[in-house]
Design an enzyme around this catalytic site. Structure first.
Site, PDB file in Angstrom:
ATOM      1  N   CYS A 239      33.816   5.865  26.493  1.00  0.00           N
ATOM      2  CA  CYS A 239      34.104   6.621  25.181  1.00  0.00           C
ATOM      3  C   CYS A 239      33.037   6.440  24.275  1.00  0.00           C
ATOM      4  O   CYS A 239      32.491   7.349  23.309  1.00  0.00           O
ATOM      5  CB  CYS A 239      35.498   6.605  24.641  1.00  0.00           C
ATOM      6  SG  CYS A 239      36.219   5.100  24.855  1.00  0.00           S
TER       7      CYS A 239
ATOM      8  N   HIS B 169      37.482   6.064  17.625  1.00  0.00           N
ATOM      9  CA  HIS B 169      36.471   4.900  17.604  1.00  0.00           C
ATOM     10  C   HIS B 169      35.324   5.132  16.417  1.00  0.00           C
ATOM     11  O   HIS B 169      34.984   6.462  16.294  1.00  0.00           O
ATOM     12  CB  HIS B 169      35.759   4.842  18.756  1.00  0.00           C
ATOM     13  CG  HIS B 169      36.626   4.349  20.093  1.00  0.00           C
ATOM     14  ND1 HIS B 169      37.968   3.968  19.923  1.00  0.00           N
ATOM     15  CD2 HIS B 169      36.131   4.365  21.450  1.00  0.00           C
ATOM     16  CE1 HIS B 169      38.295   3.633  20.943  1.00  0.00           C
ATOM     17  NE2 HIS B 169      37.286   3.902  22.030  1.00  0.00           N
TER      18      HIS B 169
END
Ligand code: 2RA
Length: 330
Positions: free
Chosen positions: A126, A235
């Protein structure tokens, strides 16, 4: 078209089902796959109920595509079995990412490398995906020499146990399940995954090695520090990029604004910049704080945020499946 989701009851698997439904992926039959303990459970998809099956049953049902998010061991053992049965596997684990015979795909970055021979396709990590989406258009224009990245990663990247630990700590519950060696609430943990002999963590090495493979450029220097922080929405990454040539910041911003899959949020006069709370549940990569690094020539700073469960995992995997259809590889 039959589509299997292996790990359908997990955090990412659940988001894969949501994204398939939202994007109206043209499947005619869903095959939700999970461990034996979940076999028989019902999954709702577009108003229809589908019973969870085990891997052997799913293989026998001959899905055209199998989206995997069930851990590396399951992928290593069963992705080849699906492929041998004629299924194209898109795997979210790290099992196949650095295998030289397997493609590592971010559709906005390297769709061109996919071909008819690719029966097991790796979905990148990711934290790598969101970074390469932003790096790609700038690399094409200015050629990247070196990247220094520090990440601020959501507990959802670890899984349900980590979210539970954080929420428990927030309520003063300290004897609940521990996903980390330390408290995560009101704290940051400068370790994601295990340490390697070179002092880097596996997560940091993933960002370094995967980025070079996806951009197809082993000459780019990359160093990474990946950190876990107590947030949910996605994130965040602080990225410092040295190019082979100089650039104009306004041109950089325009290139990013016109790049596929990117939303630029960069208006400091009005305190506008990307934050996980705004990226949550969205599929774009959000870029802001775009500014020259005044300490070094040809060098840029920027801030990149994305929902790690969506563009960082489920959505990227579904976009690869859409790409297979667009390129008539399925
Ligand atoms: C993490 N990128 O955030 C890793 C795996 N999802 O924990």
């Amino acid at each position: 078209m039959k589509v299997a989701v292996v790990g359908a009851t997990g955090l990412v698997g659940t988001v894969m089902l949501k994204v398939l439904e939202e994007r109206n992926f043209p499947l005619t039959e869903l095959i939700p796959v999970a461990s034996e303990k979940s076999v028989g459970k019902e999954i709702s998809y577009k108003g229809k109920k589908y019973a969870v099956v085990n891997i052997d049953t799913a293989i026998a049902m001959k899905p055209a595509i199998a989206l995997f998010s069930a851990g590396g061991d399951t992928s290593l053992e069963h992705a080849p079995r699906f492929a041998e049965a004629g299924t194209i596997v898109i795997d979210n684990s790290s099992a196949w990412r650095m295998d030289p015979t397997k493609k590592l795909i971010v559709p906005e970055v390297n769709a061109h490398v996919l071909n008819i021979d690719d029966t097991i396709i790796a979905n990148p990590n990711c934290s790598t995906i969101q970074m390469v989406v932003a790096l790609k258009p700038l690399h094409a224009k200015y050629k990247i020499k070196r990247v220094v990245v520090s990440t601020y990663q959501s507990v959802t990247g670890t899984g349900v146990k980590a979210v539970t630990q954080m929420m428990n700590e927030r309520q003063g519950i300290t004897d609940g399940p521990m996903a980390y060696a330390y408290p995560i609430d009101l704290n940051v943990i400068p370790q994601i995954d295990v340490f390697q002999d070179n002092g880097y963590t596996k997560e940091e090495m993933k960002m370094i090695l995967e980025t070079k493979k996806i951009l197809d450029d082993e000459h780019i220097g990359i160093t990474a520090t990946t950190v876990r922080i107590p947030v949910m929405g996605g994130h965040s990454e602080s990225v410092n990029i040295e190019f082979e040539q100089d650039f104009d910041v306004a041109e950089v911003r325009s290139i990013l604004e016109h790049a596929k899959g990117i939303t630029v949020v960069d208006d400091i006069a009005n305190l506008k910049y990307p934050m996980p709370k705004d990226a949550h549940e969205k599929d774009d990569v959000f870029v802001g704080r775009i500014r020259r690094d005044e300490s070094q020539a040809n060098t840029l700073n920027m801030w990149i945020v994305a929902d790690n469960l969506r563009k960082g995992a489920a959505t990227n995997a579904v976009q690869i499946a859409e790409l297979l259809l667009q390129k008539e590889l399925i």
